[in-house]
Scaffold this motif. Structure first.
Motif: not given
Lengths: 250, 734
Positions: A27-32, A71, B729
């Motif tokens: 997950t990046f922030g709210h993006t899966e 994650d 990253s």
């Protein structure tokens, strides 16, 4: 929900699983980016990963290569139980070491150091691994010759064409004798003829050396060189197909 | 081209805005330092002009020794005897004037009446802070302060005393003056030469800093320009956008620099240079100069940015023209060679007593050429060394770093050039301050710290030169001095015609410890007992005096033995000066007599050295950090991908260190040797060979070490940035 690939339904000469992902979630922030991916990659297999932009292809590659730690989920690497390691459990130093010794990488562009000649660029991974420079240069020269770049050995990246630069990058990726080669859009910045040449070389050399290859691509023609194609959509692997060996070899 | 477009392109992202802030800050610091240096240079000239009225030799001819001319309504008699307090020289003017004198004395208008005095504010404060018998009583009654308009510095210690004409005997050179000089007479050309040299030495790193910051983030900017080209912008439009971006940024920075210079003027004025601190107004820069500085900075930076962008050949798909630097050529060594050899030539001519016209200008020109030549020669030397080293490199870090240096010797050298200039400046000044008088061996001089020999003057002894032409009751003065608290004895030294040596009575020789008490008759001792001893000269010997007729002896020097405390010495000085004897100047120790103007010059050198070291090193450290960061940012994708492939972070650190270390190490030895050579040339020429260089004090090595440590810290500080900007990253989303 994990999506397992139906690899068992596809006849393949590669039986020993080398890389195995289970329940990968990133997950990046709210993006899966990845929503639970299961994937087995066999030794010597050439796999093309396709899918629309933002589907999670590159994230999957980075997770499998230990570039990022997911994650959730696991990535096992090794063809026998004795040598298998859990990549996600390794610290950054160990993962960097693994990437250096066992994995090779080819990217779309900008991967060569502009100040170094082609031969020096190819020798860098060997030097990083502690090899003497003289030996590293000899080995790099061999690989450049193998990829048809013997005459360009002393040229810098800015003096090479796009296709030549990608071939140098492939030589650099293969010079350490990696067991897995990760290629992220390796032909993305090339014209169709150059792209075809690069793919022929890449897959030929990989098959010759028994290297497992994972190619991220948008291009169906590029994907056609693979043994197997998987589709990633919305962070899930949605389909897998076995491709004809004759097509891959053409 | 619209302003909105420029804003979007130039400051569209946080990184781009930070880059602009960095450029503005660098330009601001540069303009601030430039204006302060300009102000300081003007201030030095103003100071010289304001204090020029105390240079009596310019105002008139001296009156004959022994004559007692009378002042007239439009002429005053003025002398300037040396005055001291606690090792500090006080500028003292004794004036004899008629009560209706029309002569105007700068800073006080009318001359003071006999027995009264005017003092500078700093001296008045000093007088009030110590007992009157240690200082104030020497001058009489204070009737006012000397105006700042006649003082070099707020710290200036100046006194103008009124004297009866009868005391103006000409023993101390006396002048009949109707107009005091008010213009600079160039008597401090030596110091001004050094000030100009120091200013240039600080300015060079400033210019390098401005050059470095305006190139910050060039690679990232080129990518944005490539996008504009893809959208249809012509190369000219892109170049104009680059110019506009840099012009706005450097204008902002320059204006902030002007504001900062104005704000820090009071602080900068507190720095003691040469004769003390500055008046704040001394550091003011004329508005025309401010406008010129801002305009030139903005023009130079924006034109450079536009030219570079145009030359870079940014195409729709990125930079199309090859970005490799032109290979440095051997001709780059010419300015350095010409500059240094020019300085040496002037020095050799001076030593050979050959008149060199405008030697001061030639020295400054030679220094500029040498310093600039060092910056120009550096890339060539770096390139040569890197080519040899690249063939021998073994590890990945060495191969990558050396390839970078060989391909971009100018860029990599530019990162350390400020530091090398700073090192050069440090060496010039630290070597210059080691200079000692070639004709004097201070270590064996009487009264010196090393004067522990049996026949050296006792510690705490003051020498009072006597006016042999004046009829004086020495017994009364001796009695007064002996009665002064802290005085242990007084001896009178005589001279004798046709006799080389100092004659002392047996009892005075006993007082000085040269003979056992109770000795009678006269003895002779070598002149070196009370004078400066030449190097290699044998210690002074006490011998039997010739047969002496006391009437033939001329009183020469009064030797006042004190307990060595400041209070006792100052009381003794006050008693001697206010007594009946006519002195040639304030009593002083041999060390004080030796010091004088040389000590003042050296203090000026030391202050400039400290300033030069501090400013040049700090600026260079910032430049090095900025440059190193910029070089990482320019390659962050390729270095980041190498890290992604498994390159360990320590290898990245070794690359950064290597790229800074090689150009530095290539030129560091030359910089230090050049610094010593330039210091030798400056000191030898400006003192006509009277002073030679010696080994620096340990503090100089400490300063040098701290400077290098700062530089290392600057490089180490970039490790974190490098690690962050090449992190996996970051790279994976490039």
């Amino acid at each position: 929900m994990s999506t397992a690939i139906a690899t068992t339904t596809v006849p393949t000469p590669h039986t020993a699983v080398l890389l195995s992902a289970r329940g990968l979630r990133v997950t990046f922030g709210h993006t899966e980016a990845l929503r639970g991916v299961d994937l087995d990659i066999n030794t010597g297999e050439v796999i093309a990963v396709m899918g629309p932009s933002g589907s999670g292809k590159s994230t999957l590659l980075h997770a499998l290569a230990g570039v990022i730690v997911p994650d959730a989920g696991t990535v096992s690497y090794g063809s026998t139980p004795a040598e298998t390691v859990e990549i996600c459990a390794l610290d950054e130093t160990a993962r960097a070491r693994l990437r250096l010794t066992d994995f090779g990488f080819v990217f779309q562009f900008g991967q060569l150091l502009p100040d170094l000649s082609a031969i020096d660029n190819v020798s860098i991974p060997l030097l990083l691994g502690g090899m003497r420079r003289k030996d590293a240069l000899r080995q790099a020269r061999t690989w450049l010759g193998r990829l048809g770049l013997a005459e360009q050995a002393n040229q810098r990246p800015t003096e090479l064409s796009g296709g030549q630069a990608q071939r140098v990058a492939i030589a650099r990726a293969l010079v350490t004798g990696p067991r897995v080669l990760f290629a992220d859009e390796p032909t993305g910045s090339l014209d169709s003829l150059a792209a075809e040449n690069v793919m022929v070389l890449l897959t030929d050399v990989a098959r010759e050396t028994g290297t497992t290859v994972l190619i991220i691509t948008h291009d169906a023609r590029t994907a056609s060189y693979a043994d197997r194609e998987i589709i990633v959509r919305d962070g899930r692997v949605t389909a897998g197909f076995a491709l004809s060996a004759s097509v891959a070899g053409s | 081209m619209s302003l909105a477009l420029t804003r979007l392109v130039a400051a569209g992202t946080r990184g781009a805005r930070l880059r602009l802030v960095g450029i503005a800050a660098g330009v601001g610091i540069g303009v601030t330092l430039f204006l302060l240096l300009w102000g300081a240079f003007n201030g030095l000239q103003d100071r010289e002009e304001r204090s020029s009225w105390t240079a009596l030799a310019v105002a008139g001819d001296p009156v004959a020794v022994g004559s007692t001319p009378a002042p007239t309504r439009d002429t005053v008699l003025v002398s300037s005897p040396t005055e001291r307090f606690d090792g500090t020289v006080i500028t003292r003017l004794d004036i004899a004037a008629t009560s209706d004198s029309t002569v105007t004395v700068p800073g006080i208008s009318r001359p003071p009446a006999a027995g009264t005095y005017y003092a500078s504010p700093a001296l008045a404060e000093l007088i009030d802070s110590v007992p009157a018998n240690q200082l104030g009583e020497r001058f009489g009654t204070r009737i006012g302060l000397i105006s700042d308009t006649a003082l070099a510095s707020p710290d200036s210690l100046v006194v103008v005393t009124g004297q009866p004409a009868a005391r103006m005997t000409g023993a101390v050179m006396t002048f009949a003056i109707s107009d005091f000089p008010t213009l600079s007479f160039g008597g401090r050309a030596t110091y001004q030469t050094l000030a100009v040299v120091g200013g240039i030495a600080i300015l060079l790193p400033v210019l390098l800093l401005v050059g470095i910051v305006t190139d910050l983030g060039a690679a990232e900017r080129r990518e944005r320009f490539a996008t504009l080209r893809l959208l249809g912008a012509t190369p000219g439009v892109v170049a104009r956008i680059a110019m506009g971006e840099t012009a706005l940024t450097s204008l902002t920075g320059a204006l902030l620099g002007v504001l900062l210079a104005w704000l820090v003027r009071p602080l900068a004025a507190l720095l003691p240079i040469n004769e003390g601190t500055f008046f704040v107004a001394d550091l003011a820069v004329p508005p025309v100069a401010v406008i010129a500085a801002v305009t030139l900075t903005v023009l130079a930076t924006s034109l450079t940015a536009g030219y570079r962008t145009y030359r870079a050949g940014v195409g729709p798909l990125g930079v199309t023209r090859q970005q490799r630097e032109r290979r440095p050529r051997v001709v780059a060594l010419v300015p350095l060679t010409v500059g240094f050899l020019g300085m040496l030539g002037v020095t050799v001519c001076t030593l050979a007593d050959i008149q060199v016209p405008l030697f001061s200008t030639l020295l400054i020109g030679g220094f500029i050429l040498t310093a600039v030549g060092l910056v120009l020669a550096g890339p060539y030397l770096t390139y040569r060394v890197s080519r040899v080293a690249a063939r021998r490199a073994r590890g990945a870090a060495g191969v990558i770093a050396l390839a970078r240096i060989t391909a971009t010797p100018r860029a990599t050298f530019r990162a350390v050039s400020g530091l090398l200039i700073a090192l050069f400046v440090v060496t010039v000044f630290t070597a210059a301050v080691t200079s000692v008088d070639a004709s004097v061996d201070a270590s064996v001089g009487p009264g010196s710290p090393g004067g522990g020999e049996e026949n050296a003057l006792p510690a705490g002894t003051l020498l009072a030169g006597l006016d042999s032409t004046a009829a004086t009751d020495f017994d009364e003065s001796r009695a007064l001095l002996t009665a002064t608290e802290g005085v242990r004895g007084v001896a009178l030294a005589y001279s004798l015609t046709n006799w080389e040596g100092v004659i002392l009575s047996g009892s005075d020789a006993a007082t000085l410890g040269l003979l056992p008490s109770g000795a009678a008759g006269y003895v002779s001792i070598d002149n070196s007992y009370i004078n400066v001893r030449s190097a290699g000269e044998a210690p002074p010997r006490v011998t039997e005096a010739p047969t002496v007729n006391p009437d033939d002896l001329e009183p020469w020097v009064m030797l006042i033995l004190t307990d060595g405390t400041v209070a006792a010495q100052e009381r003794a000085r006050t008693t001697a000066e206010t007594g009946q004897i006519t002195l040639m100047g304030a009593p002083a120790s041999v060390a004080e007599n030796q010091g004088g103007s040389v000590a003042t010059l050296m203090r000026g050198f030391t202050t400039m050295a400290h300033l030069g070291v501090l400013i040049a090193t700090l600026i260079s450290t910032v430049s090095l950090a900025v440059s190193t960061t910029a070089s990482i940012l320019d390659r962050r994708r390729s270095l980041g991908l190498l890290r992604l492939m498994g390159m360990p972070v320590p290898t990245l650190r070794r690359i950064i260190l290597g790229e800074a270390a090689l150009p530095f190490l290539t030129v560091v030895g030359g910089s230090i040797l050049l610094g010593v050579g330039v210091a030798w040339s400056l000191i030898t020429t400006l003192t006509y060979g009277k002073r030679v260089l010696s080994w620096p004090e340990p503090s100089a090595y400490i300063v040098l070490g701290v400077s290098l440590l700062l530089a290392l810290t600057a490089v180490l500080a970039t490790f974190r940035t490098a690690r962050a900007h090449t992190a996996v990253s970051v790279t994976r989303f490039e």
